[in-house]
Design a protein around this motif. Sequence first.
Motif, PDB file in Angstrom:
ATOM      1  N   ILE A  68      -7.968   5.549  -3.171  1.00 21.38           N
ATOM      2  CA  ILE A  68      -7.491   5.319  -1.803  1.00 21.38           C
ATOM      3  C   ILE A  68      -8.677   5.214  -0.851  1.00 21.38           C
ATOM      4  O   ILE A  68      -9.560   6.069  -0.841  1.00 21.38           O
ATOM      5  CB  ILE A  68      -6.574   6.471  -1.338  1.00 21.38           C
ATOM      6  CG1 ILE A  68      -5.389   6.615  -2.302  1.00 21.38           C
ATOM      7  CG2 ILE A  68      -6.078   6.213   0.092  1.00 21.38           C
ATOM      8  CD1 ILE A  68      -4.480   7.782  -1.988  1.00 21.38           C
ATOM      9  N   ASN A  69      -8.706   4.140  -0.055  1.00 20.78           N
ATOM     10  CA  ASN A  69      -9.709   4.023   1.000  1.00 20.78           C
ATOM     11  C   ASN A  69      -9.238   4.875   2.169  1.00 20.78           C
ATOM     12  O   ASN A  69      -8.189   4.621   2.766  1.00 20.78           O
ATOM     13  CB  ASN A  69      -9.837   2.541   1.411  1.00 20.78           C
ATOM     14  CG  ASN A  69     -10.871   2.333   2.507  1.00 20.78           C
ATOM     15  OD1 ASN A  69     -10.945   3.104   3.464  1.00 20.78           O
ATOM     16  ND2 ASN A  69     -11.655   1.269   2.367  1.00 20.78           N
ATOM     17  N   GLN A 129       0.826  -1.214   0.000  1.00 20.79           N
ATOM     18  CA  GLN A 129       0.000   0.000   0.000  1.00 20.79           C
ATOM     19  C   GLN A 129       0.866   1.273   0.000  1.00 20.79           C
ATOM     20  O   GLN A 129       0.803   2.094   0.921  1.00 20.79           O
ATOM     21  CB  GLN A 129      -0.984  -0.001   1.204  1.00 20.79           C
ATOM     22  CG  GLN A 129      -1.728  -1.290   1.446  1.00 20.79           C
ATOM     23  CD  GLN A 129      -2.718  -1.666   0.332  1.00 20.79           C
ATOM     24  OE1 GLN A 129      -3.036  -0.850  -0.537  1.00 20.79           O
ATOM     25  NE2 GLN A 129      -3.188  -2.900   0.342  1.00 20.79           N
ATOM     26  N   CYS A 130       1.652   1.436  -1.055  1.00 21.13           N
ATOM     27  CA  CYS A 130       2.521   2.620  -1.194  1.00 21.13           C
ATOM     28  C   CYS A 130       1.712   3.912  -0.996  1.00 21.13           C
ATOM     29  O   CYS A 130       0.567   4.000  -1.449  1.00 21.13           O
ATOM     30  CB  CYS A 130       3.100   2.740  -2.607  1.00 21.13           C
ATOM     31  SG  CYS A 130       3.745   1.257  -3.325  1.00 21.13           S
ATOM     32  N   ASP A 131       2.316   4.913  -0.407  1.00 22.39           N
ATOM     33  CA  ASP A 131       1.640   6.209  -0.316  1.00 22.39           C
ATOM     34  C   ASP A 131       1.479   6.825  -1.712  1.00 22.39           C
ATOM     35  O   ASP A 131       0.388   7.207  -2.104  1.00 22.39           O
ATOM     36  CB  ASP A 131       2.439   7.161   0.585  1.00 22.39           C
ATOM     37  CG  ASP A 131       1.987   7.036   2.036  1.00 22.39           C
ATOM     38  OD1 ASP A 131       1.233   6.084   2.335  1.00 22.39           O
ATOM     39  OD2 ASP A 131       2.389   7.882   2.862  1.00 22.39           O
ATOM     40  N   GLU A 132       2.603   6.903  -2.420  1.00 26.07           N
ATOM     41  CA  GLU A 132       2.556   7.410  -3.800  1.00 26.07           C
ATOM     42  C   GLU A 132       2.480   6.176  -4.700  1.00 26.07           C
ATOM     43  O   GLU A 132       3.485   5.705  -5.213  1.00 26.07           O
ATOM     44  CB  GLU A 132       3.806   8.230  -4.105  1.00 26.07           C
ATOM     45  CG  GLU A 132       3.815   9.599  -3.452  1.00 26.07           C
ATOM     46  CD  GLU A 132       2.738  10.531  -4.012  1.00 26.07           C
ATOM     47  OE1 GLU A 132       2.412  10.411  -5.215  1.00 26.07           O
ATOM     48  OE2 GLU A 132       2.203  11.349  -3.243  1.00 26.07           O
ATOM     49  N   LYS A 173      -5.090   0.902  -1.370  1.00 24.95           N
ATOM     50  CA  LYS A 173      -5.358   1.298  -2.746  1.00 24.95           C
ATOM     51  C   LYS A 173      -6.292   0.231  -3.308  1.00 24.95           C
ATOM     52  O   LYS A 173      -5.910  -0.931  -3.436  1.00 24.95           O
ATOM     53  CB  LYS A 173      -4.059   1.349  -3.559  1.00 24.95           C
ATOM     54  CG  LYS A 173      -2.918   2.112  -2.859  1.00 24.95           C
ATOM     55  CD  LYS A 173      -3.291   3.543  -2.530  1.00 24.95           C
ATOM     56  CE  LYS A 173      -2.268   4.259  -1.638  1.00 24.95           C
ATOM     57  NZ  LYS A 173      -2.090   3.736  -0.289  1.00 24.95           N
ATOM     58  N   GLU A 174      -7.514   0.639  -3.611  1.00 27.84           N
ATOM     59  CA  GLU A 174      -8.549  -0.324  -4.000  1.00 27.84           C
ATOM     60  C   GLU A 174      -8.887  -0.205  -5.484  1.00 27.84           C
ATOM     61  O   GLU A 174      -8.965   0.901  -6.028  1.00 27.84           O
ATOM     62  CB  GLU A 174      -9.817  -0.102  -3.167  1.00 27.84           C
ATOM     63  CG  GLU A 174      -9.579  -0.327  -1.679  1.00 27.84           C
ATOM     64  CD  GLU A 174     -10.821  -0.107  -0.823  1.00 27.84           C
ATOM     65  OE1 GLU A 174     -10.779  -0.481   0.357  1.00 27.84           O
ATOM     66  OE2 GLU A 174     -11.826   0.438  -1.336  1.00 27.84           O
TER      67      GLU A 174
END
Lengths: 155, 607
Positions: A71-72, A54-57, A78-79
């Motif tokens: 993004i949830n 689940q990378c931020d970027e 990241k969905e």
Amino acid sequence: MKSLLIDADKCTDCLQCEMACSFENEGVFNPARSRIKVFEFEHGRRAVPYTCTQCDEAWCLHACPVEAITINAATGAKEVNAEVCVGCKVCTIACPFGTVNYNEDTGKVVKCDLCGGDPQCAAVCPTGAITYVDANWTGYQRMRDSAVRADGGAS
Amino acid sequence: MSWQGKVLRVNLSAGTAEPEPLNLDWAGEFLGERGLATKYLWENMDPKADPMGPDNVLIFATGPLTGTMASTSGRYAVVTKGPLTGAIACSNSGGKFGAELKFAGYDLLIVEGRAASPVYLHIQDGDVRILPAEELWGQTVWYTEDWIKQRHQDPLTKVAGIGIAGERGVYYACVVNDLHRAAGRSGVGAVMGSKNLKAVAVRGSVGVTVKQPKKFLEVVRDTHKMLAESNGRKGLTKYGTNAMMDNMQNFGGLPTRNFREVQFEGYDKIDAKAMMKPNARGHTNLLTNKACFGCTIACGRIAHIDQEHFTIVNRKEYWHASGGLEYETAYAFGPVVGVSDIDALTFAGFLMNEHGMDPISFGVTLAAAMELFEDGVLTTEDTDGIPLTFGNAEALTVMAEKTGRQEGFGRILGLGSKRMCEKFGRPELFMGVKGQEFAGYDSRALQGMGLGYATSNRGACHLKHDMFTEDMEDQSGNGKAEPCKKSQDRVAFVDSTGLCLFTDGTWATEDYGRQLEAACGGDWPLERLLAIGERTWNLERSFNLKAGLTKADDTLPPRLLNDPAPSGTAKGKVCELDKMLPEYYAARGWNADGVPTPETLARLGLG
């Protein structure tokens, strides 16, 4: 926010995580449809679970031409919105870790979505190799173990 | 639901591979895996057929719980007529292959006939191909798995195959899957070899569904928890099955030097604790434990050999980790041949997996050869210059490799103990039943085990009943018949679920019932579960009787019946089989000749 924490030293390669993942997401026990995979090395000496971090970027999110990946806000996952996904697979190329994959049965891509905040891989793992912990403190246990050693070994 | 409802029937003579519907009536009566495969074998072949001929049928069978989240769901069985015994063979295995076969959409794979030249079977869901295996013939199990994965560019393919031992008809060749799990006993690998079938490679993406998903997850959460909290489970996870070594040594039931003795002075050099202790050079045998598919116990051992050890010092290809010692391997390469060199035992174990042989049968055959050698029946002229003395670690490892490659005296050892001892005129030195060698428990100390050995349908076997508690509490043969019968039936049922026997004890029979109910639907009361086991047992027996076995085959070697145990808690005792056996036949509803009565067969729906 929480994050999956993987400790491969504890993994026995039982693949309960792969079954739990496929069952939660596809309603079938089917490791071929799992979003988490366990990799076995050297005749079983090592078993290493791996899935989306689940990378931020997130490369996948930025690469998607139809904005199917979002993004949830609650989980940070990241969905993939399957209704929007066109199956172009650009995200599978963009992801540096290989954790987004195409499913030929549906024509869409799939990736870990943290099961909406209750990841079943972590829930079922019998040895604690996969846990779901405070995202800011994924190093807590290792830090504690180090502190124990610094203190002379008594826990 | 839970069953895939599909059987894959492959005829190697005709070159055909066709799916057919699973007979669900039979599944209701025989459940799956061991039981259901026994029914299919019964219906598909003449028990009198030559086990190494094209008329023998080879069945790979999963159970209804194989490939589900039920713990230990990775199991499958290979059921066929065994060449070692001439009886029905039923060898089950863990690893990942069984679940993968189920994920590909099949409950059973039935292999008939014989290919004209070496082949392997490649299954990818509905796409089934019989492919040439000339390049693989003469190669090891490990090479074969690697080759297939590379040829198909698919590391996720699961492979079950045979080595040279299986190709050349070693009577106790096994089928090895996932490098170091094996359908080990009775020579099922030799049957595969006789069919010119080198390997079965499978990749499945169909998956398995269950009837009541929510309920199933609830039940499974609970049964997982039971295992997590069980002391028996904790012991298996930490020490593996080799924890048994100390128990048998202390009890005096550890077969030593071809069963001449029942305790072994070197036991603590090869037991579970020894595996965890660094040697003088700082090398520790055990690296980690490992689970089979779906298993929350993880009793499997991953070990490595000291690189300075004589067996591998110049053989880098064995410097990697691989499957380590289980109790039966440790017994068969340790006490029964008198060897206490843990690295030699571990190396012999690697060789068994690499070449596809049953360590129990190999070790006990070597033990008989050692006794023949010490008695002067064999000399170094027969044994390729290697002195086969008890305790000779080099003899163990060299002969393991010679047998695996079918060279020199290894060709004699490949006959198994019974045929070898008969060949040299000393049949009484064979330690086993119905041609199959004993596991690591002496029947003089464990009387119920002796009865179980004598009556097991696949020949001497420790896995077809569980009498440890009764045997350790009461060392006489009194009252063992009824518990032995009940235990055999329960085990036959558990084997038929597709789960591992190591859950038995933590789980009551009803706990399997709960999981079946949620997975398969329908009612699974205790009586039905036990009837499945009893029905299976009686059908196996019927197969054997039709194959030509008789009451005379339900016996033990004279050493166990006449020579008292020399030490241990059973010192002075012999196995009281003569007392137990008639009681056992009566408890089974069989006549005095060990034949199921018409009433018994009718009661079980086998009439």
